[in-house]
Scaffold this motif. Structure first.
Motif, mmCIF file in Angstrom:
data_model
loop_
_atom_site.group_PDB
_atom_site.id
_atom_site.type_symbol
_atom_site.label_atom_id
_atom_site.label_comp_id
_atom_site.label_asym_id
_atom_site.label_seq_id
_atom_site.Cartn_x
_atom_site.Cartn_y
_atom_site.Cartn_z
ATOM 1 N N THR A 61 0.827 -1.208 0.000
ATOM 2 C CA THR A 61 0.000 0.000 0.000
ATOM 3 C C THR A 61 0.856 1.251 0.000
ATOM 4 O O THR A 61 0.379 2.331 -0.346
ATOM 5 N N GLY A 62 2.111 1.125 0.411
ATOM 6 C CA GLY A 62 2.965 2.293 0.567
ATOM 7 C C GLY A 62 2.777 2.985 1.897
ATOM 8 O O GLY A 62 3.470 3.960 2.196
ATOM 9 N N LEU A 107 9.247 -2.147 -4.873
ATOM 10 C CA LEU A 107 7.793 -2.200 -4.993
ATOM 11 C C LEU A 107 7.122 -1.307 -3.958
ATOM 12 O O LEU A 107 6.127 -0.628 -4.253
ATOM 13 N N TRP A 108 7.667 -1.319 -2.749
ATOM 14 C CA TRP A 108 7.104 -0.466 -1.693
ATOM 15 C C TRP A 108 7.265 1.013 -2.060
ATOM 16 O O TRP A 108 6.341 1.814 -1.854
ATOM 17 N N VAL A 139 2.658 6.352 -5.287
ATOM 18 C CA VAL A 139 1.269 6.407 -5.739
ATOM 19 C C VAL A 139 0.342 6.850 -4.605
ATOM 20 O O VAL A 139 -0.561 7.670 -4.802
ATOM 21 N N ALA A 140 0.570 6.333 -3.412
ATOM 22 C CA ALA A 140 -0.263 6.704 -2.262
ATOM 23 C C ALA A 140 -0.144 8.196 -1.959
ATOM 24 O O ALA A 140 -1.150 8.869 -1.651
ATOM 25 N N ASP A 141 1.058 8.739 -2.040
ATOM 26 C CA ASP A 141 1.250 10.170 -1.794
ATOM 27 C C ASP A 141 0.546 11.013 -2.856
ATOM 28 O O ASP A 141 -0.032 12.060 -2.555
ATOM 29 N N LEU A 142 0.596 10.554 -4.114
ATOM 30 C CA LEU A 142 -0.090 11.288 -5.176
ATOM 31 C C LEU A 142 -1.598 11.291 -4.961
ATOM 32 O O LEU A 142 -2.258 12.319 -5.124
ATOM 33 N N ARG A 143 -2.137 10.140 -4.597
ATOM 34 C CA ARG A 143 -3.585 10.072 -4.363
ATOM 35 C C ARG A 143 -4.016 11.057 -3.278
ATOM 36 O O ARG A 143 -5.120 11.608 -3.332
#
Length: 250
Positions: free
Chosen positions: A49-50, A99-100, A106-110
């Protein structure tokens, strides 16, 4: 084992190595497969999930009596097995961290994109209206209602600037995330696409430092509001020149 050296790991060695490594493996590891080439291993993880802690090799690995270093002249078989285990677990954690890191990107961008798509669409709509209002001034019809046509242009300029500034607020947060994850494997467009925004490749994004207020610009890599400011300046200068050469005021 010399740097750059490649060794084929036998199936029975792989089984023994992973029996010993088991207490030190990340919980996301799903399975280990041989590479199709026959050299090395492929690691499959459940999706990161990051937001979980960055995978890192536990300190206990280095204290494990079954994995601590053994000199080759003391026990050649154990030396080989433990050297292989060290290389395998390091490769495994390197892959997990890659991968992490992508997932964290991606999580930060969302978290920061929010309503950027809507703000971009508003800007595009307002820019199109501004271009139409300016183009109308060149038509014969505009002469009959010149003050009104100019007033509509001024309103369109203001709306476009407001929309550009609103998008820049989101854009700055986005590019700051890009800068934070500069060394991630994912490219900027790929990260935004994975975050759910495939159209983001068309957004106008520059570098974080270019969004600082009071910045002086000497190139074309500028925020959206600066592009609009320059456009309005060109429009105003043109209209002023028309008024001067035609002997009219506007």
């Amino acid at each position: 084992m010399p740097l750059g050296h490649t060794t084929r790991v036998k199936p029975d060695e792989t089984r023994e190595i992973f029996n010993r490594l088991q207490p030190h493996l990340p919980t996301q590891l799903q399975k280990v497969e041989p590479n199709p080439s026959g050299w090395g291993l492929s690691f499959v993880f459940t999706p990161f999930t990051g937001r979980e802690p960055r995978p890192s090799l536990p300190a206990a690995f280095y204290q494990d009596p079954k994995l601590r270093y053994v000199a080759e002249d003391v026990d050649p078989a154990e030396h080989r097995l433990r050297e292989l285990a060290d290389h395998i677990v390091c490769d495994l954690y390197d892959r997990a961290q890659e991968l992490w890191a992508d997932a964290a990107y991606v999580a930060d961008l969302r978290q920061v994109v929010r309503d950027a798509p809507e703000r971009w669409r508003t800007y595009e709509r307002d820019l199109k209206a501004l271009q139409a209002a300016y183009a109308y001034l060149r038509t014969p019809e505009a002469a009959a209602e010149w003050p009104s046509a100019l007033s509509r242009l001024i309103d369109a300029q203001a709306r476009t600037m407001t929309a550009a500034e609103a998008f820049d607020d989101r854009a700055q947060a986005i590019v700051e995330v890009h800068a934070k994850h500069l060394h991630a494997d994912l490219g900027r467009n790929a990260a935004l696409e994975r975050a759910g925004h495939p159209d983001a490749q068309h957004w106008h994004l520059t570098e974080p430092e270019h969004y600082h207020r009071g910045q002086h610009f000497f190139d074309t890599d500028v925020p959206l509001a600066e592009i609009v400011r320059r456009l309005i300046e060109q429009q105003d200068a043109h209209l002023a020149k028309v008024a001067r050469l035609s002997g009219t005021t506007s």
